[in-house]
Design an enzyme around this catalytic site. Sequence first.
Site: not given
Ligand code: G3P
Length: 227
Positions: A86
């Site tokens: 990523k």
């Molecule tokens: O990995 C990136 C994404 O999944 C972040 O999720 O829940 O931390 O906004 P969140």
Amino acid sequence: MKLCIDIADVAQIRHIYEYFPVDGVSTNPSILAKEGRNPYDVLKEIRSVIGEEGELFVQATAQKAEVMAEESRRIVAELGKTTLVKIPCTPEGFKAMKILHQEGIRFIGTAVYTTMQGWLAAKCGAEYVAPYVNRIDNMGFDGVQVSKDIHDAITGSGYDSYSGLLAASFKNSQQVLELAKYGVKAVTVAPDIIEGLVKNAAIDAAIDQFTADFEGLAGVGNTMATV
Ligand code: G3P
């Protein structure tokens, strides 16, 4: 649509893999930090749970292109070819993506909040682009709509390496289903969002009623395997 889980807790990954049709696991530096262990130890355990065919998404942590490329080489060497790196969609990230594309290392564009970021990542050779649905909502925009716009913009451009969206950062199952209906390639979600897709008092009540009716007929504890 592919369904991935956005977590590094190996016990939870095992549990979700046992019960649900899951295609891969995604992590980011914050998710790995929660485990409090060497990240490669954790990621190798995850790889052993999901097998060689499962897609594993691991983020580069540096902010400079050359270092991101170095991290990416190590990540793939340690975790195998079905590991996608990523890369954040920043100017340094795009520079790193161009290096990786030349080297044939698989990567995705992450930390995507705008259509332009996603489109540039696809043009750099990203296999997936990861819009952060809930975080976009929290900025006062519509994360599902932005994800659809990115899907449309990139699909219309037709880049060879691009496979589709890996939409991320969900706060509820409805957001997931809306993108499924739109035909996005993949989503990555926390385990509670997957369980939320089927958690419903009406479902539980219906199943309990079936059990009670059958046991009324056949006796408590009996099933179609024992009558
Ligand atoms: O990995 C990136 C994404 O999944 C972040 O999720 O829940 O931390 O906004 P969140």
